[in-house]
Design an enzyme around this catalytic site. Structure first.
Site, PDB file in Angstrom:
ATOM      1  N   HIS A 183       0.801  -1.216   0.000  1.00 52.11           N
ATOM      2  CA  HIS A 183       0.000   0.000   0.000  1.00 52.11           C
ATOM      3  C   HIS A 183       0.834   1.265   0.000  1.00 52.11           C
ATOM      4  CE1 HIS A 183       0.512  -0.683   4.306  1.00 52.11           C
ATOM      5  NE2 HIS A 183       0.190   0.575   4.522  1.00 52.11           N
ATOM      6  N   HIS A 227     -10.690   2.916   2.069  1.00 48.47           N
ATOM      7  CA  HIS A 227     -10.465   2.488   3.450  1.00 48.47           C
ATOM      8  C   HIS A 227     -11.306   1.253   3.702  1.00 48.47           C
ATOM      9  CE1 HIS A 227      -8.852   4.300   7.421  1.00 48.47           C
ATOM     10  NE2 HIS A 227      -7.914   3.759   6.704  1.00 48.47           N
TER      11      HIS A 227
END
Ligand SMILES: Nc1ncnc2c1ncn2[C@@H]1O[C@H](COP(=O)(O)OP(=O)(O)O)[C@@H](O)[C@H]1O
Ligand SMILES: [Mg+2]
Lengths: 779, 225, 80, 80
Positions: A88, A137
């Site tokens: 990420h 998210h």
């Protein structure tokens, strides 16, 4: 694509263990808990095994760290490399593909800051610039829906602030499991409260988004949050730390043990400590602190008090220091003891990895430090000088006087691993594409058609979303011209009349059937939604939600989607300015439908001429723009009525899309459109239902050919417009000049949705099914 | 000389810019007041704007009430200074005991944002003379803690003395007793309102322009004085 | 009829933004010397029947599944 | 260092929507026989110095003026 600031917790599965490697065989040296794993100690204990595999690092990656440093890393250095080289933060699986967004970027004078910064910036004219970005998210929102969604909003807002902009609106694109599953209620309720709880408290209007239900998101909801900010082009800020002697200031919330479940591995493995306090893997947000931080930053920018700034998202202090240093003069000295802690027991590795929210890092000239701290004090924002910029080319950190980090920052920030992951067409794709919707029985009688209209209007994906959107403030800041349920959100900027429009769209079913087309269709729809309000599409952001990149089928989907999006952006002349990749969205080995979510930003020269979707003038003429083909693959009709997914999605036609947009924009500018609504999920039927209910007036339309196809096909590049009779000719001429097929559909009026000669549905009946669906499920 | 209307910003105030814009549209001069200052800068009236002062932590308005400027404001309000508390501002006024009762969590437990129809019940307060008694207007509401409660005696007293300023029509968005959307003090200079008239001052961005009357009312009064 | 009290507090490692905001505000309100404030929830629960083991177990189950969010909170339960 | 607990509950005559929502949700989750739920707040407060009369008085003042709103709430205070 921002390669640094994905705010999403790392969820990479840990790689193959290091068992059997040379190091694992060596006897570990016993260490006293109080001892610090300093650089000196690392040199003395070259063979001390470190738990790199538990931190998600592969053998070869660890070997590279050793090679870079010429010794084993300290545990603090390992903390830095492991988070910075995680998927990420480093985009190691996606990077080779994402390059296309730059390589194929259309020529655009508007682009002031492209991919690679916290967010892209475009020039919208009249001395204004706009920055916007969407970010996921997903995983945190499944674990703790309220906090996951809230911190998702908080993170993207900080990205926008760190560009030097005032955030002016947010949007949220949400995907959940089946609406009737009990867990969906838990997740939806928490996520919506979280998005609202954070955004409302920050004072940012929520101007649009999506709510989609599909079985594939049951244990893997998607929560994508977008923020847009406005600034003067000369006020753009960068994440750089130039100028030796300049001070590094950490400001905002204290650093606590948030989101560092992984870091305790380090401490316990390296230091045989009795027991580490529990480290939560959830991050918790404090929107009030973020509001203070926002106002504080804006005042700091106004007074020109920083030379560089970076928000702290994933990887916290590790990320901010390595990136600031790497992009600046190249060196930085940090005293980690000065970092203000919420929990005094935190170890340096944990401080480095903490994902505590509502923090920023600034680089400030010594002469301006005092004033900087004064502004922070005014806003009750704690601020601490934690180090300074150097020209050593090294990022050095000390802990109780000992050096625990000494690395070339670029190696962590920019020189992460890059993978060319293998990919291949998913085994079941051919079969899926072969199973087209042609075999599905179609409604045969007028009564069946009528029922299908109602069925779709009340289906969870097409039903009125007020249950969600009424939990969001859309009025705050006083510049919201259009918001949900309009096709795009539209806000006035400056003192007007200029404005910007934004829409986000994605369709996982289309992308599952054909990821190349699916990504293009998402762009196509968002582009159309923006143009429908009269705005000229200008730039693109994207959030790519996929399964595991280690699954070659998923990797193929990803590669195709990126290629499709890059090609389409080139064709439509709208550059990608940034975005975010979220991998590992899967349950067990079953990935979600590939879900590229695309955000399009457009500019409106005069928001007074915005075109809303509502039919509210009796006697206006309805025109249908665009061509309708029998296209039902991946459609809402097939999904709602048969839970069928197969065949091919609607044909992409970017030229037609651009032509349609030109008509809509010209029509708005000339003031000849009373209402406009694009056709997308659910086709013409759904569009007419929505526009009638929004304006409180019915309509009568003629569908002489094949009413089923006309009502429910999802062909692209179409919109319905309502025009005063005296403007009919002009709009028709505009369409013909642009090569857009135009047809007279009918008239606005009455209190029913009527298809001449076939059926009529009173608006009251439609309203009940359309507005009642979500409250019945979740109220 | 135009009237000067102060708008207080607390940490976490959100609609302060909107309130200032509404003042401007009512042809008066907005004056920003910072919660930590000790001086009202000689303004002729004050608006406490909407938002989440101190994050609404503890109770909405509970911490803001203790701001240094509030002490000055409470004294000035008792002396007749026109004061309008909108949403969070209403909560602050109740917490400061300038208005009776309290605002609690919406009975639906959700934040509610909607275009709300209201009836103006008292057109004689400092902030409502530009309306007719009984006039219906559409103004946005948006709140989490907007449920007005008070003990029965207080409610009776408010009802019988005409101190209900506005009432919700059609839907009661937050469960307020007697559909109360706004109240005033005995003298009528202090008004608390849950809906947001500052979001209904421009047709382009609001639900209507029907909120402007709150601002023009006070401005007329001040200019006449 | 049995009466139980369930007290729910954030786990110590979880940021208590409310408590912190109160603590930060106190000195300004004239309250010095407060070193920490934590804010949680308190439930009073009345159930039919005696306050026996079974009732306690039921309330515990309730606390675990509904009243407290085990991801970020802990709770204490007592009969009253 | 002294530690105090302040418990704040709505007065019985004030509608407790949060408590009621919990009570309504319970049967849906399979918990029968709950006759009433009331939800309030719980504060843990740490102050410098000994837990003496003076400290208690300071916390009481805090509770009265800040932690509870006497218009709708009552509180209980105890040292721990
Ligand atoms: N989660 C959400 N947050 C904000 N607005 C939303 C959300 N979901 C849907 N909306 C809004 O509801 C309206 C209808 O959504 P949708 O049917 O997906 O729009 P479209 O088909 O035009 O893309 C749009 O205005 C959209 O922005
Ligand atoms: Mg649309």
């Amino acid at each position: 694509m921002s390669e640094q600031s994905s705010n999403e917790s790392g969820v990479e599965p840990t790689g193959a263990g290091s068992a059997g490697s040379a190091e694992a065989a060596t006897e570990p040296t016993p260490v006293r808990p109080a001892e610090v794993d300093s650089v000196a100690r690392a040199a003395q204990t070259p063979e001390l095994p470190l738990p790199y595999a538990e931190l998600g690092m592969k053998d070869d990656e660890y070997a590279r760290v050793r090679e870079i440093l010429g010794r084993r890393p300290t545990s603090a250095e390992l903390a830095i490399y492991s988070v910075m080289w995680s998927e990420h933060c480093s985009y190691k699986s996606s990077r080779v593909h994402l390059r296309q967004f730059g390589d194929k970027a259309p020529q655009s004078d508007a682009l002031l800051v492209g991919m690679g910064e916290n967010a892209g910036v475009v020039d919208v004219g009249n001395g204004w610039a706009v920055t916007f970005k969407i970010e996921s998210h997903n995983h945190p929102s499944y674990v703790e829906p309220y906090q996951g969604a809230a911190t998702g909003v908080g993170g993207i807002v900080r990205d926008i602030i760190s560009m030097g902009a005032r955030p002016v609106a947010v949007m949220d694109s949400l995907r959940f499991g089946p609406p009737d599953a009990p867990d969906t209620r838990r997740v939806l309720d928490g996520v919506v409260r979280g998005v609202g709880g954070y955004g409302n408290c920050l004072g940012l209007p929520n101007i649009g988004g999506e709510v989609v239900f599909d079985d594939c998101y049951a244990a893997n909801p998607l929560v994508n949050a977008l923020c847009v900010g406005v600034l003067k082009p000369e006020g753009i800020k960068r994440a750089i730390a130039p100028g030796p002697g300049n001070k590094v200031i950490l400001f905002g919330a204290g650093t606590g043990p948030d989101g560092i479940g992984g870091a305790s591995v380090l401490a316990s493995a390296t230091f045989d400590e009795e027991s580490q306090a529990k480290r939560p893997s959830v991050q918790v947000g404090d929107p009030f602190m973020e509001k203070l931080l926002t106002e504080c930053c804006l005042e700091i920018f106004d007074e020109d008090l920083v030379v560089g700034i970076q928000d702290l998202g994933a990887a916290g202090v590790s990320c901010a220091t390595t990136e600031l240093a790497a992009a600046g003069t190249g060196g930085m000295d940090i005293d980690l003891n000065t970092v203000p802690l919420r929990d005094p027991t935190l170890r340096p590795e944990e401080i480095l990895m903490s994902e505590s929210q509502e923090r920023m890092m600034a680089v400030v000239e010594p002469a301006k430090v005092e004033r900087f701290l004064e502004v922070c004090a005014k806003w009750d924002v704690p601020a601490t000088v934690i180090g300074e910029v150097t020209d050593t080319g090294r990022l050095r950190m000390t802990w109780h006087g000992e050096t625990i980090v000494d690395i070339p920052p670029g190696t962590a920030a920019d020189e992460g691993p890059v993978y060319e992951r293998p990919y291949e067409v998913p085994a079941d794709l051919a079969q899926l594409q072969a199973d087209g919707p042609g075999r599905l029985p179609r409604p045969a009688t007028p009564e069946d058609l009528r029922n299908t209209v109602l069925w779709l209007a009340g289906s969870p994906n097409l039903a009125d979303k007020s249950f969600v959107t009424s939990q969001y403030d859309r009025f705050v800041l006083g510049n919201t011209v259009l918001a949900m349920p309009e096709d795009a959100g539209l806000i006035r900027i400056g003192d007007g009349p200029q404005g910007i429009a934004l829409a986000t769209d994605g369709n996982g079913r289309y992308a599952r059937l054909d990821p190349y087309a699916g990504a293009q269709l998402a762009l196509s729809e968002a582009y159309r939604n923006v143009a429908t309000t009269g705005a000229r599409p200008l730039a693109v952001t994207n959030c790519l939600n996929f399964g595991s990149p280690e699954d070659p089928g998923v990797m193929w989907q990803f590669a195709r989607a990126v290629e499709g999006l890059a090609d389409a952006c080139q064709a439509l002349g709208v550059p990608v300015t940034g975005g975010n990749v979220s991998f590992y969205n899967q349950t067990g080995t079953t990935p979600i439908n590939p879900t590229p979510v695309i955000g399009v930003l457009g500019v409106h020269d005069d928001v007074n001429r915005r075109v809303p979707m509502s039919f509210n003038v009796e006697g206006t003429t309805l025109l249908l723009l665009g061509e309708t083909r029998p296209e039902f693959g991946g459609s809402e009709w097939a999904h709602v009525v048969f839970q069928h997914l197969g065949g091919l999605p609607p044909r992409v036609d970017l030229a037609a899309e651009a032509a349609l947009a030109s008509v809509l924009v010209a029509g708005a500018r000339e003031g000849v459109l009373n209402a406009a609504h694009d056709l997308s999920d659910g086709g013409l039927s759904q569009s007419l239902v929505e526009s009638c209910l929004r304006g409180g007036l019915g309509c009568v339309v003629d569908l002489p050919d094949d009413p089923f196809t006309e009502l429910f096909s999802e062909s692209v590049a179409r919109a319905v417009v309502a025009v005063y009779p005296e403007h009919e000719e002009r709009v028709t001429a505009l369409a013909q000049a642009a090569g857009v097929p135009v047809r007279r559909l009918g008239t606005v009026g009455g209190d029913a949705f009527e298809v001449a000669g076939l059926f009529s549905i009173p608006l009251s009946e439609l309203r009940e099914v359309h507005q009642g669906a979500l409250p019945a499920l979740f109220g | 000389m135009s009237a000067r209307v102060g708008v207080i910003t607390f940490p976490g105030s959100l609609d302060d810019r909107d309130a200032a814009r509404a003042v401007r549209l009512a042809d008066a001069e907005p004056v920003s007041l910072w919660h930590a200052e000790g001086d009202l800068l000689g303004v002729d009236a004050v608006i406490l704007p909407g938002g989440f002062s101190y994050g609404d932590y503890l109770r909405a308005g509970a911490i803001a009430r203790f701001a240094p400027l509030m002490e000055k404001l409470v004294a000035a309000a008792r002396d007749g200074l026109p004061v309008l508390g909108i949403c969070n501002g209403f909560q602050v006024l109740c917490e400061s005991h300038l208005l009776p009762g309290a605002l609690t969590r919406n009975t639906g437990l959700h934040f509610v944002c909607r275009a709300q129809r209201l009836r103006i019940e008292n057109a004689e307060t400092a902030w409502t003379t530009d309306y007719e008694e009984g006039q219906e207007v559409v103004i946005p509401v948006k709140n989490m803690d907007g449920c007005y409660v008070a003990d029965p005696e207080t409610l009776d007293e408010l009802e019988s003395s005409g101190r209900i300023v506005a009432r919700y029509l059609d839907v009661n968005p937050n469960g307020s007793l007697n559909d109360i959307a706004g109240i005033c003090n005995e003298a009528g200079n202090v008004v608390g309102l849950m809906p947001h008239p500052e979001h209904a001052v421009e047709a382009l961005t609001g639900t209507s322009t029907e909120g402007l009357g709150f601002f023009t009312s006070v401005v007329k009064k001040l200019v006449a004085a | 009829m049995a009466r139980f009290i369930v007290e729910v507090m954030l786990k110590p490692e979880i940021l208590d933004s409310q408590g912190q905001a109160v603590a930060r505000a106190l000195p300004r309100l004239g309250f010095e010397g407060v070193t920490q404030v934590r804010q949680g929830k308190r439930f009073e629960i009345e159930v039919d029947g005696p306050a026996d083991e079974a009732a306690t177990e039921r309330v515990r189950k309730m606390a675990e599944t509904l009243l407290a969010n085990p991801v970020i909170e802990t709770f204490e339960l007592r009969a009253e």
